[in-house]
Design a protein around this motif. Structure first.
Motif, PDB file in Angstrom:
ATOM      1  N   VAL A  91     -48.669  -0.842  63.809  1.00  0.00           N
ATOM      2  CA  VAL A  91     -47.325  -1.481  63.619  1.00  0.00           C
ATOM      3  C   VAL A  91     -47.296  -1.995  62.349  1.00  0.00           C
ATOM      4  O   VAL A  91     -48.536  -2.361  61.761  1.00  0.00           O
ATOM      5  CB  VAL A  91     -47.529  -2.772  64.592  1.00  0.00           C
ATOM      6  N   ASP A  92     -46.253  -2.128  61.678  1.00  0.00           N
ATOM      7  CA  ASP A  92     -45.924  -2.720  60.297  1.00  0.00           C
ATOM      8  C   ASP A  92     -45.736  -4.116  60.680  1.00  0.00           C
ATOM      9  O   ASP A  92     -44.949  -4.864  61.176  1.00  0.00           O
ATOM     10  CB  ASP A  92     -44.712  -2.185  59.625  1.00  0.00           C
ATOM     11  N   VAL A  93     -46.967  -5.100  60.113  1.00  0.00           N
ATOM     12  CA  VAL A  93     -46.979  -6.446  60.598  1.00  0.00           C
ATOM     13  C   VAL A  93     -45.793  -7.111  59.674  1.00  0.00           C
ATOM     14  O   VAL A  93     -45.799  -8.426  60.424  1.00  0.00           O
ATOM     15  CB  VAL A  93     -48.323  -6.986  60.227  1.00  0.00           C
ATOM     16  N   ASN A  95     -42.773  -5.960  59.501  1.00  0.00           N
ATOM     17  CA  ASN A  95     -41.662  -5.394  59.853  1.00  0.00           C
ATOM     18  C   ASN A  95     -41.644  -4.869  61.229  1.00  0.00           C
ATOM     19  O   ASN A  95     -41.237  -3.828  61.476  1.00  0.00           O
ATOM     20  CB  ASN A  95     -41.099  -4.229  58.982  1.00  0.00           C
ATOM     21  N   ARG A  96     -42.115  -5.875  62.213  1.00  0.00           N
ATOM     22  CA  ARG A  96     -42.177  -5.232  63.497  1.00  0.00           C
ATOM     23  C   ARG A  96     -40.664  -5.143  64.143  1.00  0.00           C
ATOM     24  O   ARG A  96     -39.850  -5.830  63.714  1.00  0.00           O
ATOM     25  CB  ARG A  96     -42.666  -6.435  64.353  1.00  0.00           C
ATOM     26  N   PRO A  97     -40.457  -3.948  65.094  1.00  0.00           N
ATOM     27  CA  PRO A  97     -41.503  -3.348  65.401  1.00  0.00           C
ATOM     28  C   PRO A  97     -41.790  -1.928  64.853  1.00  0.00           C
ATOM     29  O   PRO A  97     -42.441  -1.174  65.781  1.00  0.00           O
ATOM     30  CB  PRO A  97     -40.924  -3.170  67.185  1.00  0.00           C
ATOM     31  N   HIS A  98     -41.479  -1.839  63.836  1.00  0.00           N
ATOM     32  CA  HIS A  98     -41.747  -0.595  63.145  1.00  0.00           C
ATOM     33  C   HIS A  98     -43.129  -0.244  63.009  1.00  0.00           C
ATOM     34  O   HIS A  98     -43.842  -1.069  63.002  1.00  0.00           O
ATOM     35  CB  HIS A  98     -41.054  -0.616  61.737  1.00  0.00           C
ATOM     36  N   GLN A  99     -43.277   1.270  63.311  1.00  0.00           N
ATOM     37  CA  GLN A  99     -44.640   1.638  62.853  1.00  0.00           C
ATOM     38  C   GLN A  99     -44.823   2.328  61.702  1.00  0.00           C
ATOM     39  O   GLN A  99     -43.701   2.930  61.293  1.00  0.00           O
ATOM     40  CB  GLN A  99     -45.088   2.768  64.122  1.00  0.00           C
ATOM     41  N   THR A 144     -46.432   3.609  71.065  1.00  0.00           N
ATOM     42  CA  THR A 144     -45.194   3.124  70.588  1.00  0.00           C
ATOM     43  C   THR A 144     -44.303   3.937  69.688  1.00  0.00           C
ATOM     44  O   THR A 144     -44.842   4.260  68.674  1.00  0.00           O
ATOM     45  CB  THR A 144     -45.470   1.486  69.959  1.00  0.00           C
TER      46      THR A 144
END
Length: 202
Positions: A91-93, A95-99, A144
Motif C-alpha cells: 500500500v502507498d501509505v 495515497n491509500r488505497p493505491h498500491q 488488494t
C-alpha cells in the motif's frame, strides 16, 4: 458494480452486500463475508450463514483451494496470447488505497491470464471507438487490486482495465470492466465441490 461488499465508515456506506444479505436472512451471522470484491467490480461472492461454515470457507481461501476466474476489458492490445505475472506490491501509505511496486517489502501477487480476443469498445461518454482486449484472469493469490495492477502497472501489461478510477481513467457513464465470473469451492457441510458461473454484461 457500485455496491460495497462490506460496510464502510459513515451512514452513507452502510448499503452493502453483507447488510443486504443480513436483511434477507435475519438468522445469518454478524459478519458473513468470507472475501470481498472491490466496490467497482461485479460478479460472484460467497458468504457464510454460520460460524462453522465461515471458518471452513476462510480456511479454503487461506489454503488457496478456492478457484476464481475474472473477465476484464483491458484498454489496448496485448501482444501475447497468455502468460503469468508475478508482481510485488504494498500500500502507498501517503495515497491509500493505491498500491505501489516494491520488490523488497511488497507482497507477491501471482496472476495467470489468457487473452480471449480483441474487440471494439465504444465510449459511453462521447461515442468514440477503440480496440480493447478481453482477458480471462485467474488469480493464484488474493492481493488488494491484484488484477487491476496486473493490467495497469508497467511490470504487467502497462494497460489499465477500462474504467479503472485508481490506475487508469473512467469516463462519464463508464464502470470498471472487471467481473468475477467463476467461483469454485468445497461446500463446508456436504464436502461436495461447488462451481458457480456468472457471465459479465459487457
Amino acid at each position: 458494480s457500485g455496491v460495497l461488499s462490506v460496510p464502510g465508515r459513515g451512514p452513507e456506506k452502510q448499503d452493502c452486500i453483507v447488510n443486504r444479505v443480513k436483511r434477507l436472512f435475519p438468522d445469518c451471522i454478524t459478519q458473513p463475508a468470507v472475501h470481498r470484491l472491490d466496490m467497482e467490480t461485479s460478479g460472484l461472492m460467497v458468504l457464510a450463514f454460520t460460524e462453522e461454515a465461515h471458518r471452513n470457507l476462510n480456511r479454503q481461501f487461506e489454503e488457496r483451494s478456492v478457484q476464481k476466474e475474472y473477465i476484464a476489458l483491458v484498454d489496448g492490445i496485448i501482444p501475447a496470447p497468455d502468460g503469468q505475472t508475478e508482481l510485488f506490491f504494498r500500500v502507498d501509505v501517503d495515497n491509500r488505497p493505491h498500491q505501489i511496486w516494491d520488490d523488497v517489502h511488497g507482497k507477491k501477487a501471482v496472476t495467470e491470464w489468457h487473452a480471449v480476443r480483441t474487440e471494439k469498445y465504444v465510449s459511453p461518454a462521447d461515442g468514440t471507438e477503440r480496440t480493447v482486449t478481453r482477458v480471462r484472469f485467474i488469480p493464484h493469490t488474493g492481493r488488494t487490486h491484484q488484477l487491476r495492477l496486473a493490467a495497469a502497472d508497467s511490470h504487467g501489461f502497462g494497460k489499465p482495465i477500462v474504467g479503472d478510477t485508481l490506475y487508469g481513467t473512467c469516463a462519464p457513464g463508464e464502470r470498471l470492466m472487471l467481473h468475477a465470473r467463476t467461483l469454485c469451492f468445497t461446500h463446508p457441510v456436504t464436502g461436495k465441490p461447488m462451481e458457480f458461473t456468472s457471465e459479465p454484461d459487457f
